[in-house]
Design a protein around this motif. Structure first.
Motif, PDB file in Angstrom:
ATOM      1  N   GLN A  57       0.852  -1.309   0.135  1.00  0.00           N
ATOM      2  CA  GLN A  57       0.025  -0.046  -0.145  1.00  0.00           C
ATOM      3  C   GLN A  57       0.941   0.978  -0.149  1.00  0.00           C
ATOM      4  O   GLN A  57       0.198   2.288  -0.166  1.00  0.00           O
ATOM      5  N   ALA A  58       2.372   1.182   0.868  1.00  0.00           N
ATOM      6  CA  ALA A  58       3.096   1.912   0.662  1.00  0.00           C
ATOM      7  C   ALA A  58       3.302   2.529  -1.036  1.00  0.00           C
ATOM      8  O   ALA A  58       4.248   4.184  -1.447  1.00  0.00           O
ATOM      9  N   LEU A  59       3.712   1.879  -1.233  1.00  0.00           N
ATOM     10  CA  LEU A  59       3.894   1.329  -2.756  1.00  0.00           C
ATOM     11  C   LEU A  59       3.514   2.305  -3.817  1.00  0.00           C
ATOM     12  O   LEU A  59       3.055   3.556  -4.506  1.00  0.00           O
ATOM     13  N   VAL A  60       1.748   1.503  -3.967  1.00  0.00           N
ATOM     14  CA  VAL A  60       0.986   2.674  -4.148  1.00  0.00           C
ATOM     15  C   VAL A  60       0.523   3.887  -3.958  1.00  0.00           C
ATOM     16  O   VAL A  60       0.410   4.329  -5.024  1.00  0.00           O
ATOM     17  N   THR A  61       0.629   4.829  -2.956  1.00  0.00           N
ATOM     18  CA  THR A  61       0.365   5.567  -2.062  1.00  0.00           C
ATOM     19  C   THR A  61       1.743   6.392  -2.823  1.00  0.00           C
ATOM     20  O   THR A  61       1.623   7.900  -2.799  1.00  0.00           O
ATOM     21  N   ALA A  62       3.316   5.649  -3.075  1.00  0.00           N
ATOM     22  CA  ALA A  62       4.365   6.625  -3.288  1.00  0.00           C
ATOM     23  C   ALA A  62       4.286   7.199  -4.900  1.00  0.00           C
ATOM     24  O   ALA A  62       4.265   8.167  -5.562  1.00  0.00           O
ATOM     25  N   TYR A  63       3.448   5.785  -5.758  1.00  0.00           N
ATOM     26  CA  TYR A  63       3.017   6.327  -7.027  1.00  0.00           C
ATOM     27  C   TYR A  63       1.642   7.587  -7.330  1.00  0.00           C
ATOM     28  O   TYR A  63       1.870   8.182  -8.033  1.00  0.00           O
ATOM     29  N   ASN A  64       1.278   7.089  -6.201  1.00  0.00           N
ATOM     30  CA  ASN A  64       0.015   8.389  -6.591  1.00  0.00           C
ATOM     31  C   ASN A  64       0.519   9.553  -6.457  1.00  0.00           C
ATOM     32  O   ASN A  64      -0.344  10.724  -5.792  1.00  0.00           O
ATOM     33  N   SER A  65       1.385   9.758  -5.080  1.00  0.00           N
ATOM     34  CA  SER A  65       2.549  11.276  -4.920  1.00  0.00           C
ATOM     35  C   SER A  65       2.804  11.687  -5.892  1.00  0.00           C
ATOM     36  O   SER A  65       3.445  12.677  -5.872  1.00  0.00           O
ATOM     37  N   TRP A  66       3.468  10.908  -7.083  1.00  0.00           N
ATOM     38  CA  TRP A  66       4.219  11.248  -8.399  1.00  0.00           C
ATOM     39  C   TRP A  66       5.465  12.048  -7.898  1.00  0.00           C
ATOM     40  O   TRP A  66       5.641  12.996  -8.866  1.00  0.00           O
ATOM     41  N   THR A  67       5.756  11.834  -6.719  1.00  0.00           N
ATOM     42  CA  THR A  67       7.370  12.385  -6.710  1.00  0.00           C
ATOM     43  C   THR A  67       8.382  10.825  -7.189  1.00  0.00           C
ATOM     44  O   THR A  67       8.404   9.579  -6.477  1.00  0.00           O
ATOM     45  N   LEU A  68       9.705  11.294  -7.738  1.00  0.00           N
ATOM     46  CA  LEU A  68      10.519  10.011  -7.699  1.00  0.00           C
ATOM     47  C   LEU A  68      11.048   9.642  -6.138  1.00  0.00           C
ATOM     48  O   LEU A  68      11.541   9.019  -5.987  1.00  0.00           O
ATOM     49  N   GLU A  69      11.259  10.757  -5.526  1.00  0.00           N
ATOM     50  CA  GLU A  69      11.825   9.980  -3.965  1.00  0.00           C
ATOM     51  C   GLU A  69      10.897   9.643  -3.735  1.00  0.00           C
ATOM     52  O   GLU A  69      11.867   8.258  -3.340  1.00  0.00           O
ATOM     53  N   ASN A  70       9.320   9.759  -3.760  1.00  0.00           N
ATOM     54  CA  ASN A  70       8.323   8.417  -3.050  1.00  0.00           C
ATOM     55  C   ASN A  70       8.522   7.448  -2.925  1.00  0.00           C
ATOM     56  O   ASN A  70       8.812   6.885  -2.595  1.00  0.00           O
ATOM     57  N   ILE A  71       8.562   7.117  -4.570  1.00  0.00           N
ATOM     58  CA  ILE A  71       8.385   6.061  -5.364  1.00  0.00           C
ATOM     59  C   ILE A  71       9.962   4.842  -4.835  1.00  0.00           C
ATOM     60  O   ILE A  71       9.469   4.037  -4.870  1.00  0.00           O
ATOM     61  N   MET A  72      10.848   5.843  -5.146  1.00  0.00           N
ATOM     62  CA  MET A  72      11.853   5.019  -4.694  1.00  0.00           C
ATOM     63  C   MET A  72      12.098   5.445  -3.465  1.00  0.00           C
ATOM     64  O   MET A  72      12.580   3.716  -2.919  1.00  0.00           O
ATOM     65  N   ASP A  73      11.586   5.692  -2.370  1.00  0.00           N
ATOM     66  CA  ASP A  73      11.896   5.606  -1.103  1.00  0.00           C
ATOM     67  C   ASP A  73      11.147   4.244  -0.677  1.00  0.00           C
ATOM     68  O   ASP A  73      11.311   3.054   0.017  1.00  0.00           O
ATOM     69  N   VAL A  74      10.243   3.278  -1.041  1.00  0.00           N
ATOM     70  CA  VAL A  74       9.434   1.917  -0.645  1.00  0.00           C
ATOM     71  C   VAL A  74      11.055   0.820  -1.344  1.00  0.00           C
ATOM     72  O   VAL A  74      10.378  -0.258  -1.373  1.00  0.00           O
ATOM     73  N   ARG A  75      11.810   1.638  -2.044  1.00  0.00           N
ATOM     74  CA  ARG A  75      12.903   0.205  -2.450  1.00  0.00           C
ATOM     75  C   ARG A  75      13.607   0.363  -1.593  1.00  0.00           C
ATOM     76  O   ARG A  75      14.394   1.133  -1.006  1.00  0.00           O
ATOM     77  N   ALA A  76      14.030  -1.138  -1.750  1.00  0.00           N
ATOM     78  CA  ALA A  76      15.207  -1.259  -1.243  1.00  0.00           C
ATOM     79  C   ALA A  76      16.418  -1.421  -2.092  1.00  0.00           C
ATOM     80  O   ALA A  76      16.620  -0.867  -3.388  1.00  0.00           O
ATOM     81  N   SER A  77      18.233  -1.336  -1.359  1.00  0.00           N
ATOM     82  CA  SER A  77      19.041  -0.224  -1.700  1.00  0.00           C
ATOM     83  C   SER A  77      19.187  -1.303  -2.885  1.00  0.00           C
ATOM     84  O   SER A  77      19.942  -1.131  -3.361  1.00  0.00           O
ATOM     85  N   ASP A  78      19.080  -2.808  -3.298  1.00  0.00           N
ATOM     86  CA  ASP A  78      19.232  -3.470  -4.195  1.00  0.00           C
ATOM     87  C   ASP A  78      18.141  -3.830  -5.179  1.00  0.00           C
ATOM     88  O   ASP A  78      18.311  -5.047  -5.976  1.00  0.00           O
ATOM     89  N   CYS A  79      17.266  -3.101  -4.910  1.00  0.00           N
ATOM     90  CA  CYS A  79      16.085  -3.440  -5.310  1.00  0.00           C
ATOM     91  C   CYS A  79      16.153  -3.544  -7.670  1.00  0.00           C
ATOM     92  O   CYS A  79      16.936  -3.014  -8.189  1.00  0.00           O
ATOM     93  N   ILE A  80      15.617  -4.026  -7.630  1.00  0.00           N
ATOM     94  CA  ILE A  80      15.523  -4.575  -9.215  1.00  0.00           C
ATOM     95  C   ILE A  80      14.577  -4.623  -9.613  1.00  0.00           C
ATOM     96  O   ILE A  80      13.073  -5.575  -8.848  1.00  0.00           O
ATOM     97  N   ASN A  81      13.842  -4.091 -10.722  1.00  0.00           N
ATOM     98  CA  ASN A  81      12.706  -3.971 -11.854  1.00  0.00           C
ATOM     99  C   ASN A  81      12.636  -4.562 -12.759  1.00  0.00           C
ATOM    100  O   ASN A  81      13.210  -4.429 -13.831  1.00  0.00           O
ATOM    101  N   TYR A  82      11.908  -5.261 -13.140  1.00  0.00           N
ATOM    102  CA  TYR A  82      11.400  -5.680 -14.049  1.00  0.00           C
ATOM    103  C   TYR A  82       9.770  -5.217 -15.049  1.00  0.00           C
ATOM    104  O   TYR A  82       9.054  -5.378 -14.044  1.00  0.00           O
ATOM    105  N   ILE A  83      10.326  -5.354 -16.207  1.00  0.00           N
ATOM    106  CA  ILE A  83       9.082  -4.649 -17.037  1.00  0.00           C
ATOM    107  C   ILE A  83       8.327  -5.657 -17.799  1.00  0.00           C
ATOM    108  O   ILE A  83       9.528  -6.353 -18.707  1.00  0.00           O
ATOM    109  N   LEU A  84       7.350  -6.543 -17.802  1.00  0.00           N
ATOM    110  CA  LEU A  84       6.920  -7.636 -18.064  1.00  0.00           C
ATOM    111  C   LEU A  84       6.045  -7.226 -19.430  1.00  0.00           C
ATOM    112  O   LEU A  84       5.197  -6.483 -18.888  1.00  0.00           O
ATOM    113  N   PRO A  85       5.552  -8.044 -20.311  1.00  0.00           N
ATOM    114  CA  PRO A  85       6.247  -9.335 -20.203  1.00  0.00           C
ATOM    115  C   PRO A  85       7.625  -9.181 -21.232  1.00  0.00           C
ATOM    116  O   PRO A  85       8.246  -7.855 -21.542  1.00  0.00           O
ATOM    117  N   HIS A  86       8.205  -9.584 -21.670  1.00  0.00           N
ATOM    118  CA  HIS A  86       9.633  -9.429 -21.878  1.00  0.00           C
ATOM    119  C   HIS A  86       9.923  -9.880 -22.879  1.00  0.00           C
ATOM    120  O   HIS A  86      11.038  -8.804 -23.655  1.00  0.00           O
TER     121      HIS A  86
END
Length: 141
Positions: free
Chosen positions: A9-38
């Motif tokens: 839910q914090a991730l959803v709230t972060a995206y709804n704030s539409w600030t990169l700082e908030n979006i990145m704050d919910v991610r671990a420092s070693d987070c890997i993002n996958y945009i799928l399908p391959h």
């Protein structure tokens, strides 16, 4: 210890704030993002790569809003799957997209350490091409 559903839910709230700082704050420092399908050809992205990818895509969208339609949580496995839709306003009209997201959480469930995002590739590709065409036309004026 945070719950996985709280972090989702914090991730959803972060995206709804539409600030990169908030979006990145919910991610671990070693987070890997996958945009799928391959088939979209997107390579996995660490946080730095994701910021470089996502930041330039943010300005054309105003009033971005994610809505969660379904959420499945497995606290023991530290995973959350969400079906979501988004809306926003742009210079070329309203934006509507659909996503299935699978989040893998850190051991304490406070951060996302793997983010798998399935997008409506048909809609996204068409809309982003139209938006880019509009932006190119505007910048040449």
């Amino acid at each position: 210890m945070a719950s996985c559903s709280q972090t989702a839910q914090a991730l959803v709230t972060a995206y709804n704030s539409w600030t990169l700082e908030n979006i990145m704050d919910v991610r671990a420092s070693d987070c890997i993002n996958y945009i799928l399908p391959h088939s979209l050809g997107q390579k996995p992205m660490d946080n730095e790569q994701y910021m470089a990818f996502f930041a330039p895509r943010m300005p054309p969208f105003q009033n971005f809003n994610l809505t969660v339609h379904d959420m499945v949580v497995d606290e023991a496995a530290r995973k959350v799957v969400m079906h979501m839709t988004s809306t926003a306003s742009t210079d070329i009209g309203d934006y509507h997209n659909e996503y299935m997201v699978k989040l893998h959480m850190t051991e304490d469930c406070r951060k996302v350490d793997k983010f798998e995002e399935f997008v409506d590739s048909g809609y996204s590709g068409k809309f982003m091409a139209e938006l880019q065409k509009h932006q190119s036309k505007e910048s040449s004026l």
